[in-house]
Design a protein around this motif. Sequence first.
Motif, short mmCIF file in Angstrom:
data_model
loop_
_atom_site.label_atom_id
_atom_site.label_comp_id
_atom_site.label_asym_id
_atom_site.label_seq_id
_atom_site.Cartn_x
_atom_site.Cartn_y
_atom_site.Cartn_z
N GLY A 126 0.81 -1.21 0.00
CA GLY A 126 0.00 0.00 0.00
C GLY A 126 0.84 1.25 0.00
O GLY A 126 0.49 2.25 -0.65
N ALA A 127 1.97 1.21 0.73
CA ALA A 127 2.86 2.37 0.76
C ALA A 127 3.52 2.58 -0.60
O ALA A 127 3.60 3.70 -1.10
CB ALA A 127 3.92 2.19 1.84
N ILE A 128 3.97 1.50 -1.22
CA ILE A 128 4.64 1.59 -2.53
C ILE A 128 3.68 2.12 -3.60
O ILE A 128 4.05 2.93 -4.45
CB ILE A 128 5.22 0.24 -2.93
N ASN A 129 2.42 1.67 -3.53
CA ASN A 129 1.44 2.03 -4.55
C ASN A 129 0.61 3.27 -4.19
O ASN A 129 -0.33 3.59 -4.92
CB ASN A 129 0.50 0.84 -4.79
N ALA A 130 0.99 3.95 -3.11
CA ALA A 130 0.24 5.14 -2.66
C ALA A 130 -1.24 4.82 -2.49
O ALA A 130 -2.11 5.61 -2.85
CB ALA A 130 0.44 6.31 -3.61
N ALA A 131 -1.53 3.65 -1.93
CA ALA A 131 -2.90 3.18 -1.81
C ALA A 131 -3.27 2.87 -0.36
O ALA A 131 -4.14 2.04 -0.08
CB ALA A 131 -3.10 1.94 -2.67
N LEU A 132 -2.61 3.52 0.59
CA LEU A 132 -2.84 3.26 2.00
C LEU A 132 -4.25 3.68 2.43
O LEU A 132 -4.82 4.64 1.90
CB LEU A 132 -1.81 3.99 2.85
N THR A 133 -4.78 2.97 3.41
CA THR A 133 -5.96 3.42 4.13
C THR A 133 -5.47 4.23 5.33
O THR A 133 -4.61 3.75 6.08
CB THR A 133 -6.80 2.23 4.60
N ILE A 134 -6.00 5.43 5.49
CA ILE A 134 -5.51 6.33 6.53
C ILE A 134 -6.67 6.71 7.45
O ILE A 134 -7.72 7.18 7.00
CB ILE A 134 -4.86 7.59 5.93
N MET A 135 -6.47 6.52 8.76
CA MET A 135 -7.48 6.75 9.78
C MET A 135 -7.08 7.98 10.59
O MET A 135 -6.04 7.96 11.25
CB MET A 135 -7.57 5.51 10.69
N VAL A 136 -7.87 9.02 10.55
CA VAL A 136 -7.42 10.32 11.03
C VAL A 136 -8.15 10.75 12.29
O VAL A 136 -9.39 10.74 12.36
CB VAL A 136 -7.59 11.39 9.94
N GLY A 137 -7.36 11.19 13.29
CA GLY A 137 -7.87 11.84 14.47
C GLY A 137 -7.36 13.27 14.49
O GLY A 137 -6.15 13.50 14.49
N ALA A 138 -8.28 14.25 14.47
CA ALA A 138 -7.85 15.65 14.36
C ALA A 138 -9.04 16.57 14.54
O ALA A 138 -10.20 16.13 14.51
CB ALA A 138 -7.25 15.90 12.96
N THR A 139 -8.75 17.85 14.73
CA THR A 139 -9.81 18.84 14.60
C THR A 139 -10.22 18.91 13.13
O THR A 139 -9.50 18.43 12.25
CB THR A 139 -9.31 20.23 15.05
N THR A 140 -11.35 19.53 12.87
CA THR A 140 -11.78 19.69 11.49
C THR A 140 -10.75 20.48 10.69
O THR A 140 -10.40 20.12 9.55
CB THR A 140 -13.15 20.40 11.42
#
Length: 294
Positions: A126-140
């Motif tokens: 996924g990293a090599i193919n720029a296809a990662l799933t990303i789970m984000v915790g943050a302010t808007t």
Amino acid sequence: MSKIGFIGLGIMGRPMAGHLLDAGHTLVTVKRGTLDAALAEKGMSEVASPKAVAEASDVIITMVPDTPDVESVLFGEDGVIEGLTPGTLVIDMSSIAPMQTQAFAKQITDAGGEFVDAPVSGGEGGAINAALTIMVGATTEGFERAKPYLEVVGKTITHIGGHGAGQTCKVANQIVVALTIEAVAEGLLFASKAGADVAKVRESLMGGLAQSKILDVHGERMIKRTFEPGFRVRLHQKDLNLALEGARTLNLSLPGTANAQQLFQACAANGGEDWDHAGIVRALEKLADHEVGQ
């Protein structure tokens, strides 16, 4: 284009940094031995410390193994926080403890920065193919600022909630992944010992309800005996420790997770802590005195 400080050029971090360079960003990292030749050719530069990385950057991305590593990079001697400029965006893409993530976010926020936790799933491929799933915790606001950079390295990007929520989602992901790898290993081991052609069993399962990415990728690893790491056993052990520690705090029972952790421990006890996590099948094989594909 942005000046990005990228700290953590391991199996996942190297290709991620490469994608950011290809997108036109300027990258700087902490000097650790010899810089990867491909990244150097693309213009990545090195400085002496995380503090110096912060001083040279508008955005800082960390991709290191564990909670203490993130703490050291951000808050240790000559850490990021010592060189942090107000308004700097700090994106931690490591997989670490949710509660400590909340504390790290507060420290960065109090120093004038914007903190985002953005752990990933998808492994080396996924990293090599720029296809990662990303789970984000943050302010808007933090999510919107981070999103353009995350889109360079990932395909599925979800704002889960506030600080720490991304890491909570990643722990849940690692529970599901571990138990699914174990299920695939048990199914293939059963078929193999019963005398079936295990490659054809896997092919058939791929067309039914048992189909999964893990059956596809890791099932093939188990059959072909290719356990070079895309994601190491010891790192999955770390993630399941986070799950089990969290479960104790929540007064929650996770028996399947505990069992998977014991199988990973059996791998480590037999010299396999740096195997790919598909190597969980080898612990089951020792119990069965049978190797998948024999």
